[in-house]
Design a protein around this motif. Structure first.
Motif, mmCIF file in Angstrom:
data_model
loop_
_atom_site.group_PDB
_atom_site.id
_atom_site.type_symbol
_atom_site.label_atom_id
_atom_site.label_comp_id
_atom_site.label_asym_id
_atom_site.label_seq_id
_atom_site.Cartn_x
_atom_site.Cartn_y
_atom_site.Cartn_z
ATOM 1 N N ASN A 175 0.835 -1.205 0.000
ATOM 2 C CA ASN A 175 0.000 0.000 0.000
ATOM 3 C C ASN A 175 0.872 1.258 0.000
ATOM 4 O OD1 ASN A 175 -3.112 0.678 1.806
ATOM 5 N ND2 ASN A 175 -2.060 1.929 0.298
ATOM 6 N N LEU A 176 1.930 1.260 0.789
ATOM 7 C CA LEU A 176 2.849 2.397 0.832
ATOM 8 C C LEU A 176 3.501 2.622 -0.530
ATOM 9 C CD1 LEU A 176 4.530 1.654 4.260
ATOM 10 C CD2 LEU A 176 3.335 3.784 3.708
ATOM 11 N N ALA A 177 4.009 1.536 -1.115
ATOM 12 C CA ALA A 177 4.744 1.660 -2.377
ATOM 13 C C ALA A 177 3.837 2.081 -3.527
ATOM 14 C CB ALA A 177 5.447 0.350 -2.709
ATOM 15 N N THR A 178 2.593 1.614 -3.532
ATOM 16 C CA THR A 178 1.672 2.031 -4.588
ATOM 17 C C THR A 178 1.212 3.471 -4.376
ATOM 18 O OG1 THR A 178 -0.183 1.035 -3.373
ATOM 19 C CG2 THR A 178 0.821 -0.291 -5.106
ATOM 20 N N SER A 179 1.459 4.010 -3.173
ATOM 21 C CA SER A 179 1.127 5.411 -2.864
ATOM 22 C C SER A 179 2.339 6.322 -3.000
ATOM 23 C CB SER A 179 0.549 5.509 -1.443
ATOM 24 O OG SER A 179 -0.561 4.654 -1.280
ATOM 25 N N GLU A 180 3.378 5.833 -3.685
ATOM 26 C CA GLU A 180 4.573 6.618 -4.000
ATOM 27 C C GLU A 180 5.514 6.821 -2.823
ATOM 28 O OE1 GLU A 180 5.136 7.445 -7.192
ATOM 29 O OE2 GLU A 180 3.200 6.596 -7.763
ATOM 30 N N HIS A 181 5.339 6.064 -1.739
ATOM 31 C CA HIS A 181 6.283 6.138 -0.625
ATOM 32 C C HIS A 181 7.386 5.097 -0.817
ATOM 33 C CE1 HIS A 181 3.832 8.901 1.691
ATOM 34 N NE2 HIS A 181 2.771 8.132 1.496
ATOM 35 N N CYS A 194 -0.110 -6.966 -7.630
ATOM 36 C CA CYS A 194 -0.036 -5.815 -8.533
ATOM 37 C C CYS A 194 -0.459 -6.203 -9.942
ATOM 38 C CB CYS A 194 1.383 -5.247 -8.542
ATOM 39 S SG CYS A 194 1.845 -4.360 -7.042
ATOM 40 N N ARG A 195 0.015 -7.352 -10.399
ATOM 41 C CA ARG A 195 -0.301 -7.799 -11.761
ATOM 42 C C ARG A 195 -1.781 -8.165 -11.901
ATOM 43 N NH1 ARG A 195 4.250 -8.071 -14.563
ATOM 44 N NH2 ARG A 195 6.238 -8.496 -13.504
ATOM 45 N N MET A 196 -2.396 -8.602 -10.803
ATOM 46 C CA MET A 196 -3.799 -9.019 -10.866
ATOM 47 C C MET A 196 -4.763 -7.859 -10.620
ATOM 48 S SD MET A 196 -3.782 -12.682 -8.881
ATOM 49 C CE MET A 196 -5.560 -12.845 -9.085
ATOM 50 N N GLY A 252 -10.656 -5.628 -11.238
ATOM 51 C CA GLY A 252 -11.448 -4.407 -11.273
ATOM 52 C C GLY A 252 -10.768 -3.191 -10.688
ATOM 53 N N GLY A 253 -9.492 -3.325 -10.313
ATOM 54 C CA GLY A 253 -8.752 -2.202 -9.764
ATOM 55 C C GLY A 253 -7.958 -1.488 -10.840
ATOM 56 N N PRO A 254 -7.115 -0.534 -10.432
ATOM 57 C CA PRO A 254 -6.293 0.200 -11.404
ATOM 58 C C PRO A 254 -5.146 -0.656 -11.922
ATOM 59 C CG PRO A 254 -5.713 0.850 -9.191
ATOM 60 C CD PRO A 254 -6.887 -0.073 -9.060
ATOM 61 N N GLU A 255 -4.603 -0.276 -13.049
ATOM 62 C CA GLU A 255 -3.410 -0.948 -13.558
ATOM 63 C C GLU A 255 -2.208 -0.489 -12.737
ATOM 64 O OE1 GLU A 255 -1.030 -1.731 -17.758
ATOM 65 O OE2 GLU A 255 -2.917 -0.614 -17.720
ATOM 66 N N ILE A 256 -1.441 -1.433 -12.208
ATOM 67 C CA ILE A 256 -0.315 -1.129 -11.334
ATOM 68 C C ILE A 256 0.959 -1.700 -11.937
ATOM 69 C CG2 ILE A 256 0.681 -1.452 -9.036
ATOM 70 C CD1 ILE A 256 -2.142 -1.707 -7.938
ATOM 71 N N ASP A 257 1.990 -0.887 -11.992
ATOM 72 C CA ASP A 257 3.299 -1.310 -12.491
ATOM 73 C C ASP A 257 4.020 -2.048 -11.369
ATOM 74 O OD1 ASP A 257 5.924 -1.562 -13.320
ATOM 75 O OD2 ASP A 257 5.966 0.380 -14.329
ATOM 76 N N ALA A 258 4.020 -3.370 -11.438
ATOM 77 C CA ALA A 258 4.597 -4.186 -10.370
ATOM 78 C C ALA A 258 6.073 -3.884 -10.170
ATOM 79 C CB ALA A 258 4.398 -5.672 -10.679
ATOM 80 N N ALA A 259 6.806 -3.697 -11.265
ATOM 81 C CA ALA A 259 8.245 -3.427 -11.158
ATOM 82 C C ALA A 259 8.503 -2.107 -10.439
ATOM 83 C CB ALA A 259 8.879 -3.408 -12.541
ATOM 84 N N ALA A 260 7.675 -1.102 -10.734
ATOM 85 C CA ALA A 260 7.834 0.200 -10.081
ATOM 86 C C ALA A 260 7.529 0.103 -8.593
ATOM 87 C CB ALA A 260 6.934 1.235 -10.739
ATOM 88 N N VAL A 261 6.483 -0.650 -8.244
ATOM 89 C CA VAL A 261 6.125 -0.822 -6.835
ATOM 90 C C VAL A 261 7.247 -1.536 -6.093
ATOM 91 C CG1 VAL A 261 4.552 -2.016 -5.257
ATOM 92 C CG2 VAL A 261 3.641 -0.750 -7.204
ATOM 93 N N LEU A 262 7.725 -2.643 -6.643
ATOM 94 C CA LEU A 262 8.803 -3.382 -5.986
ATOM 95 C C LEU A 262 10.088 -2.559 -5.922
ATOM 96 C CD1 LEU A 262 8.173 -6.935 -7.466
ATOM 97 C CD2 LEU A 262 7.932 -6.246 -5.072
ATOM 98 N N GLY A 263 10.274 -1.675 -6.883
ATOM 99 C CA GLY A 263 11.450 -0.815 -6.884
ATOM 100 C C GLY A 263 11.461 0.182 -5.748
#
Length: 281
Positions: A19-25, A48-50, A55-66
């Protein structure tokens, strides 16, 4: 953007880090078990990939894990502005952890206790910074839940409340203020419900499927109490009920023997593959 430490890579800690990483933290996820860290990385990537498929937003898994650093040493938290602790609801474990966090972190780092039952003032007393300790009871699964309980301890300062409130809002969470008492609001009610539902199975009044069907069919609940137990973790349910029993010394919080047996047998619910239901398929 805030650098946030997350201690504990179980279901809750992993969800908080995601949740933190998808919120740009930037997040630092710490656990003593490297295997749990590997599982956490895999779980975050999968979810993230699912996201779009569910029904959620598209999430860049690599960016989140980064934006997440994984490690086993508390020293990685040295520059964290906030540390969110998510370890097991076990007082012995928490009482050993917080003095170590005190040593590893800056003097002005805010500690957030992600607990469902343990009083925040009791945790804050383990530290040299009780004014910088705040309770937040996140709900599971963390990335999908829009609200959380927001629990100041006796010494929590207004500035600490402001810091944690702003962080939660940035994560898409609505903080609901409640006072500091074991179990707060949600688990003071929910744990009694789940514990009594387990007693119904233990005593042979009904099986798990029937108990849950009554709550879904008669009350319109999306999940029954024993499905909820499997989602939260049967072991976590037991530890939370035990905390309530110890804190209030009231027999109504006596843990169901079936919860103790299942926990000892490793039947912890979804995370272990089997609890009141079988998830191995």
């Amino acid at each position: 953007m805030t650098l946030v430490g997350v201690v504990g890579a179980g279901v809750m800690g992993t969800g908080v880090a995601q949740n933190l990483a998808t919120s740009e933290h930037e997040a630092v996820l710490i656990d003593v078990d490297p295997g749990k860290l590997a599982d956490a990385r895999d779980r975050i990537e999968l979810e993230c990939r699912m996201s779009r498929m569910l029904g959620g937003p598209e999430i860049d898994a690599a960016a989140v894990l980064g934006r997440i650093t994984f490690g086993t040493e508390l020293e990685l938290l040295a520059e964290a502005e906030v540390v969110i602790e998510n370890i097991t609801e076990n007082w012995d474990l928490k009482s050993r952890l917080y003095p170590k966090l005190d040593e590893a972190c800056k003097a002005d780092t805010v500690f957030v206790v992600n607990t469902s039952a343990i009083p925040i003032t009791k945790v804050a007393a383990l530290t040299r910074r009780p004014d910088k300790v705040m309770g937040v009871h996140f709900m599971n699964p963390v990335p999908m839940k829009p609200s959380c309980e927001f629990i100041p301890g006796y010494h929590t300062s207004e500035s600490t409340k402001d810091i944690v409130r702003e962080l939660l809002l940035s994560m898409g969470k609505k903080p609901i203020p409640v006072n500091d008492a074991s179990g707060f609001v949600s688990n003071r009610v929910l744990m009694l419900t789940v514990n009594e539902a387990a007693f119904l199975v233990h005593e042979g009044v009904a099986d798990a499927e029937t108990v849950d069907e009554v709550f879904r069919g008669c009350f319109g609940h999306p999940m029954g109490p024993l499905e909820t137990a499997d989602l939260i973790g049967v072991d976590t349910i037991l530890y939370s009920v035990e905390v309530l029993y110890d804190e209030f010394n009231d027999s109504k919080y006596r843990p169901c023997p079936l919860l103790k047996q299942m926990t000892a047998a490793g039947l912890h619910g979804r995370k272990s593959g089997k609890g009141f239901y079988n998830y191995s398929g």
